[in-house]
Enzyme design. Structure first.
Site, PDB file in Angstrom:
ATOM      1  N   LYS A 124       0.829  -1.204   0.000  1.00  0.00           N
ATOM      2  CA  LYS A 124       0.000   0.000   0.000  1.00  0.00           C
ATOM      3  C   LYS A 124       0.869   1.262   0.000  1.00  0.00           C
ATOM      4  O   LYS A 124       0.714   2.144  -0.847  1.00  0.00           O
ATOM      5  CB  LYS A 124      -0.915   0.012   1.228  1.00  0.00           C
ATOM      6  N   LYS A 159      -9.078   1.970   3.805  1.00  0.00           N
ATOM      7  CA  LYS A 159      -8.624   0.578   3.836  1.00  0.00           C
ATOM      8  C   LYS A 159      -7.444   0.422   4.782  1.00  0.00           C
ATOM      9  O   LYS A 159      -6.659   1.354   4.984  1.00  0.00           O
ATOM     10  CB  LYS A 159      -8.252   0.086   2.437  1.00  0.00           C
ATOM     11  N   ARG A 209      -5.134  -5.059 -13.051  1.00  0.00           N
ATOM     12  CA  ARG A 209      -3.886  -5.677 -12.594  1.00  0.00           C
ATOM     13  C   ARG A 209      -2.934  -5.735 -13.793  1.00  0.00           C
ATOM     14  O   ARG A 209      -3.211  -6.382 -14.796  1.00  0.00           O
ATOM     15  CB  ARG A 209      -4.153  -7.073 -12.053  1.00  0.00           C
ATOM     16  N   ARG A 224     -10.498  -6.168 -13.149  1.00  0.00           N
ATOM     17  CA  ARG A 224     -11.334  -6.847 -12.159  1.00  0.00           C
ATOM     18  C   ARG A 224     -12.514  -5.925 -11.875  1.00  0.00           C
ATOM     19  O   ARG A 224     -12.370  -4.909 -11.197  1.00  0.00           O
ATOM     20  CB  ARG A 224     -10.503  -7.164 -10.920  1.00  0.00           C
ATOM     21  N   ARG A 232     -15.751  -3.161  -4.749  1.00  0.00           N
ATOM     22  CA  ARG A 232     -14.444  -3.824  -4.861  1.00  0.00           C
ATOM     23  C   ARG A 232     -14.413  -4.702  -6.104  1.00  0.00           C
ATOM     24  O   ARG A 232     -15.310  -5.501  -6.335  1.00  0.00           O
ATOM     25  CB  ARG A 232     -14.174  -4.671  -3.613  1.00  0.00           C
ATOM     26  N   ASP A 272      -1.622  -2.231  -9.438  1.00  0.00           N
ATOM     27  CA  ASP A 272      -3.062  -2.042  -9.477  1.00  0.00           C
ATOM     28  C   ASP A 272      -3.333  -0.616  -9.931  1.00  0.00           C
ATOM     29  O   ASP A 272      -2.832   0.343  -9.327  1.00  0.00           O
ATOM     30  CB  ASP A 272      -3.689  -2.295  -8.107  1.00  0.00           C
ATOM     31  N   GLU A 280      -1.839   0.418  -5.871  1.00  0.00           N
ATOM     32  CA  GLU A 280      -1.037  -0.524  -5.087  1.00  0.00           C
ATOM     33  C   GLU A 280       0.103  -1.049  -5.945  1.00  0.00           C
ATOM     34  O   GLU A 280       0.009  -1.081  -7.175  1.00  0.00           O
ATOM     35  CB  GLU A 280      -1.879  -1.724  -4.596  1.00  0.00           C
ATOM     36  N   ASN A 282       1.975  -4.580  -5.809  1.00  0.00           N
ATOM     37  CA  ASN A 282       1.973  -5.898  -5.170  1.00  0.00           C
ATOM     38  C   ASN A 282       3.272  -6.638  -5.472  1.00  0.00           C
ATOM     39  O   ASN A 282       3.624  -6.840  -6.631  1.00  0.00           O
ATOM     40  CB  ASN A 282       0.782  -6.709  -5.686  1.00  0.00           C
TER      41      ASN A 282
END
Length: 313
Positions: A124, A159, A209, A224, A232, A272, A280, A282
Site C-alpha cells: 500500500k 482501507k 492488474r 477486475r 471492490r 493495481d 497498489e 503488489n
C-alpha cells in the site's frame, strides 16, 4: 534446474486459476525439477539457511493433482532459484521469513523476489514514492485527519495497510454515514494506520492488474470489475476478471516503474491501476497469470519462465 517454491499448503490452491500452480506446471513441462515447502519449513541450521522440503510432481488430474516425495533438508543456495509465493498478510512471521531469506542470499541463494526489496515495499505505502501517479491519498491514524479529507473530497475509500483481496475496504459517500465508526473499527481506535483515497468512479471499468516480469511489461491487464452494488473489483470479493490490452496511459505508468522495481530485485510485480491512477504495488505473490493467458494471445507463465531462465543465466 531445481526450483524451490515456498508457498501456502498445496491443498489450499484454487487449481483452475492459481498463478503459482501455473508457474509450477510450465517449469515442470520445460524439464525443471520442482521442490516445495512452506515458510515454516525454512530454518537456520548448522550455519546455513535450509529448507525441509519435498520433491514435487504436478499431475494432470484435477483432484489428486500433485505428488510429494520424502522430506529432505537442503541449503537454499543449492537451488537454482527460490520462489517465495506465500500470500499475505505481511505479519511478523512473514517478516521473519524474509530475514532468513536475506541470510540465504548472503550465502549465495537466488531468491525471487529479493527479500530485502519485499521488506522495503509495503504494497500500500510504496505508491507514495510516485505521488504524481496516485490519486489524492491520506495515510493516518487520526480520525480528525480523515474527516478533513472527507470534507475535501466528499467520496472516499478507507482501507487497512495490511489487507488483501479487498478485505476491509469501505466507501464513505458525501453524507459521511458511519465515517467515525468505520475509522474507529478499522483503525482500532488509533492503534492501526489507515490509507484513505478519493473514490475513483473509473472502478466501474475495472481495477486493472498489470504484471511486470523481469523489468518487462505484460501487454494485457486483467480488469477486475465490481459486480452488483459492490465497489471492490478484487476477484476474491466477487469481481469479474476481463483481460484487455493496456491503454496508453497504463503503458506509460508500467513502463516507468518496470525498470526501477526490477533493478531493486523485484522480478515479479503486480501494479493495481484504476482510471490510470496507481493504487497498489503488489510484490509478495502477484496473481492473474491464468486469467490473462486464457483470455488473450499472451502466455504469461511461459513468458515468466523464459524471463526467469534468462535472469538465472
Amino acid at each position: 534446474m531445481d526450483f524451490l517454491f515456498i508457498a501456502d499448503p498445496l491443498e489450499s490452491f484454487k487449481i483452475q486459476k492459481d498463478s503459482t500452480l501455473a508457474m509450477m506446471r510450465v517449469a515442470q513441462e520445460a524439464g525443471h525439477r520442482l521442490w516445495f515447502c512452506q515458510s515454516r519449513n525454512v530454518l537456520w541450521r548448522d550455519d546455513f539457511v535450509v529448507a525441509d522440503c519435498q520433491a514435487l510432481a504436478i499431475k494432470p488430474s484435477s483432484t489428486n493433482w500433485y505428488e510429494l516425495g520424502d522430506i529432505e533438508s537442503r541449503a537454499l543456495k543449492s537451488f537454482s532459484a527460490v520462489l517465495m509465493r506465500t500470500d499475505p498478510p505481511f505479519d511478523i512471521e512473514y517478516l521473519n521469513t524474509t530475514w532468513l531469506l536475506s541470510a540465504a542470499v548472503r550465502q549465495g541463494a537466488k531468491v525471487f523476489n529479493e527479500p530485502s526489496a519485499v521488506r522495503d515495499h509495503s504494497e500500500k505505502l510504496s505508491i507514495t514514492e510516485f505521488p504524481e501517479l496516485i490519486p489524492p491519498t491520506l495515510v493516518t491514524r487520526e480520525l480528525e485527519a480523515v474527516e478533513h479529507f472527507h470534507q475535501t473530497h466528499r467520496d472516499i475509500v478507507i482501507k487497512p495497510l495490511d489487507g488483501m483481496g479487498g478485505m476491509g475496504v469501505f466507501r464513505v459517500g458525501a453524507d459521511g454515514l458511519n465515517l467515525a465508526s468505520i475509522v474507529e473499527t478499522l483503525g482500532e481506535n488509533g492503534a492501526r494506520t489507515l490509507m484513505v483515497q478519493r473514490f475513483l468512479r473509473e472502478i466501474a471499468q475495472g481495477d486493472k492488474r498489470v504484471l511486470l516480469i523481469g523489468g518487462e511489461v505484460v501487454p494485457f491487464a486483467l480488469a477486475r470489475i465490481p459486480q452488483g452494488n459492490e465497489i471492490r473489483g478484487n476477484l476474491a470479493a466477487g469481481g469479474k476478471g476481463v483481460a484487455m490490452p493496456l491503454t496508453e496511459g497504463e503503458k506509460r505508468v508500467a513502463e516507468k516503474l518496470a525498470p526501477i522495481l526490477n533493478q531493486r530485485g523485484l522480478f515479479l510485480v503486480g501494479l493495481d491501476l484504476i482510471g490510470g491512477f496507481l493504487t497498489e504495488i503488489n510484490v509478495t505473490s502477484p496473481t492473474c497469470f491464468v486469467e490473462i493467458t486464457d483470455q488473450s494471445d499472451f502466455n504469461v507463465p511461459q513468458f515468466w519462465l523464459a524471463t526467469l531462465e534468462k535472469a538465472l543465466a
